[in-house]
Design an enzyme around this catalytic site. Structure first.
Site, PDB file in Angstrom:
ATOM      1  N   ARG A  51       0.896  -1.197   0.026  1.00 42.19           N
ATOM      2  CA  ARG A  51       0.061  -0.174   0.024  1.00 42.19           C
ATOM      3  C   ARG A  51       0.859   1.168  -0.004  1.00 42.19           C
ATOM      4  O   ARG A  51       0.487   2.207  -0.595  1.00 42.19           O
ATOM      5  CB  ARG A  51      -0.929   0.126   1.122  1.00 42.19           C
ATOM      6  N   TYR A 103     -16.818  17.022 -14.680  1.00 34.42           N
ATOM      7  CA  TYR A 103     -17.221  15.601 -14.913  1.00 34.42           C
ATOM      8  C   TYR A 103     -18.345  15.463 -13.611  1.00 34.42           C
ATOM      9  O   TYR A 103     -18.196  15.454 -12.567  1.00 34.42           O
ATOM     10  CB  TYR A 103     -16.144  14.829 -14.516  1.00 34.42           C
ATOM     11  N   ASP A 175      -7.926  18.762 -14.100  1.00 35.85           N
ATOM     12  CA  ASP A 175      -8.016  17.367 -14.707  1.00 35.85           C
ATOM     13  C   ASP A 175      -7.722  17.652 -15.864  1.00 35.85           C
ATOM     14  O   ASP A 175      -8.342  18.015 -16.779  1.00 35.85           O
ATOM     15  CB  ASP A 175      -9.518  17.211 -14.486  1.00 35.85           C
ATOM     16  N   LYS A 200      -8.841   6.710 -19.373  1.00 37.83           N
ATOM     17  CA  LYS A 200      -9.239   7.082 -20.567  1.00 37.83           C
ATOM     18  C   LYS A 200      -8.005   7.160 -21.310  1.00 37.83           C
ATOM     19  O   LYS A 200      -7.479   5.929 -21.560  1.00 37.83           O
ATOM     20  CB  LYS A 200      -9.774   8.606 -20.362  1.00 37.83           C
TER      21      LYS A 200
HETATM   22  C1  LIG Z   1     -13.737   9.530 -16.268  1.00 35.17           C
HETATM   23  C2  LIG Z   1     -13.297  11.010 -15.687  1.00 35.17           C
HETATM   24  C3  LIG Z   1     -13.186  10.956 -14.356  1.00 35.17           C
HETATM   25  C4  LIG Z   1     -13.345   9.941 -13.396  1.00 35.17           C
HETATM   26  O1  LIG Z   1     -12.544   8.750 -13.406  1.00 35.17           O
HETATM   27  P1  LIG Z   1     -12.660   7.513 -13.062  1.00 35.17           P
HETATM   28  O2  LIG Z   1     -11.279   6.646 -13.358  1.00 35.17           O
HETATM   29  O3  LIG Z   1     -13.910   6.826 -14.038  1.00 35.17           O
HETATM   30  O4  LIG Z   1     -12.913   7.072 -11.552  1.00 35.17           O
HETATM   31  C5  LIG Z   1     -12.658  12.237 -13.835  1.00 35.17           C
HETATM   32  N1  LIG Z   1     -12.513  13.143 -14.838  1.00 35.17           N
HETATM   33  C6  LIG Z   1     -12.787  13.064 -16.143  1.00 35.17           C
HETATM   34  C7  LIG Z   1     -12.452  14.135 -16.899  1.00 35.17           C
HETATM   35  C8  LIG Z   1     -13.218  11.738 -16.517  1.00 35.17           C
HETATM   36  O5  LIG Z   1     -13.348  11.842 -17.931  1.00 35.17           O
END
Ligand SMILES: *Cc1c(COP(=O)(O)O)cnc(C)c1O
Length: 385
Positions: A51, A103, A175, A200
């Site tokens: 961890r 998001y 982000d 993604k």
């Molecule tokens: C998918 C997404 C998230 C969340 O991520 P997860 O891996 O699904 O927890 C956060 N920000 C954006 C812009 C996203 O497309």
């Protein structure tokens, strides 16, 4: 050896070196929870428990840090876990300013989890810096934004938001999921934290869920690392291995995503059944100048407004074949979705209207298949309307 490596080279090599015991060129999957100590409290290297640290994860964290131009990386089990870790920097009474079309899952974390602990969130249209200035209060400790936003692909001026955050003694977190470090590097533009859903584009193959935080500042990194270890939403070594394999091709994948998206936009823009498209690489984009300044190219995401309403959009979506009707984005395979019915269904309809998420809005995640096959697929489905 000492010349700094360029981006494409760092995609493949940063954070990784041949395994010292065998010479294996790929960082092994260290599928282990613990590490044998030769004497109590004496460790081989920095590893005592997985961890806290795991060598496969260490390699991924170093790789992502390098790609974002940061000094430190931390990997998490999902994108929302990296968000939650960031929010653990805050305390009761603090306020966070979010971009208005953040998001959906990000908003949910605030609304349903962190508000219970007295942390408030204010959503502001960050394409209007004046509105952000106005929303800042002494309690505001964090600005959290996405650019391009989802699904309307608004572009927010990262440099400007960094100035506002610094003036008020707040942190700026960006982000960077949609743009990736190939196209945009927020730390160089004044962000304190870069966050990813590596589910993604970083992962890119629709086969893992993951997240990451990257920072330059050592003090901030150590606080986040303490949270990572204490709250513990860490990814397993196998997922880290897959993500390391993915970042090796991130650079070439993003190039192809952009090539194919540009061709798709050109096709959609001249099609009589399409009202208009929104794409950060198009001169018609309302924040094109900012996009041009802070992004290398327009990315792989396109928003299109089809003529008509829900019926037309539904017919179109039922008739695409290469574009798979699914949530998520950023993989090698093309995906398509209808935000009003799918990803943004939980946003109340009057709010959706305010954000410009109409019933004719369709979001494309353009994959890296043959571009002409993608266009033929979309053309067929448009003609079915
Ligand atoms: C998918 C997404 C998230 C969340 O991520 P997860 O891996 O699904 O927890 C956060 N920000 C954006 C812009 C996203 O497309």
């Amino acid at each position: 050896m000492d010349t700094p490596m360029r981006f494409a080279t760092r995609c493949i090599h940063a954070g990784q070196s041949p395994d010292p015991t065998t010479g294996a060129i790929c960082t092994p999957v260290y599928q282990t929870s613990t590490y044998v100590q030769p004497s109590p409290g004496v460790f081989k290297g920095e590893y005592d428990y997985s961890r806290s640290a795991n060598p496969t994860r260490t390699a991924l964290e170093a790789n992502l840090a390098s790609l974002e131009g940061g000094a430190h990386g931390l990997a998490f089990g999902s994108g929302v876990a990296s968000l939650a870790a960031t929010l653990h920097l805050l305390r009761s009474g603090d306020n966070v300013i979010l971009c208005d079309d953040v998001y959906g899952g990000t908003y949910r974390v605030f609304k349903t989890i962190f508000e219970q602990f007295g942390i408030t969130a204010t959503r502001v249209d960050m394409t209007n810096p004046g509105a952000v200035e106005e929303a800042m209060t002494p309690a505001t400790k964090l600005l959290w934004l996405e650019t391009p936003t989802n699904p309307t692909l608004k572009i927010i001026d990262i440099e400007r938001m960094g100035e506002i955050a610094r003036t008020h003694g707040a942190l700026l977190a960006v982000d960077n999921t949609f743009a990736t470090p190939v196209l945009q590097q927020p730390l160089a533009l004044g962000a304190d934290i870069v966050s990813h859903s590596s589910t993604k584009y970083i992962g890119g193959h629709a086969d893992t869920v993951g997240g990451a935080l990257i920072t330059k500042d050592e003090g901030l990194h150590l606080r986040l690392k303490h949270i990572q270890n204490s709250v513990g939403a860490v990814p397993g070594p196998w997922d880290c291995f897959l993500l390391l394999r993915s970042t090796k091709t991130l650079n070439v994948r993003m190039d192809r995503h952009c090539d194919n998206a540009e061709k798709m936009v050109a096709f959609l823009d001249q099609h009589p059944k399409v009202e208009r498209t929104v794409y950060p690489g198009s001169e018609s984009h309302p924040q094109y100048d900012i996009a041009k300044r802070q992004m290398k190219r327009g990315g792989g995401m396109i928003t299109a407004f089809l003529k008509g309403g829900i019926t037309e959009a539904r017919t179109f979506l039922e008739n695409v074949k290469i574009f798979a009707l699914a949530e998520s984005l950023g993989g090698v395979e093309s995906l398509i979705e209808h935000p009003a019915i799918m990803t943004h269904a939980s946003v109340p309809s009057e709010e959706r209207a305010k954000l410009g998420i109409t019933d004719g809005l369709v979001r494309f995640s353009v994959g890296i298949e043959d571009s002409q096959d993608q266009i033929d697929d979309v053309e067929r489905a448009l003609n079915a309307i």
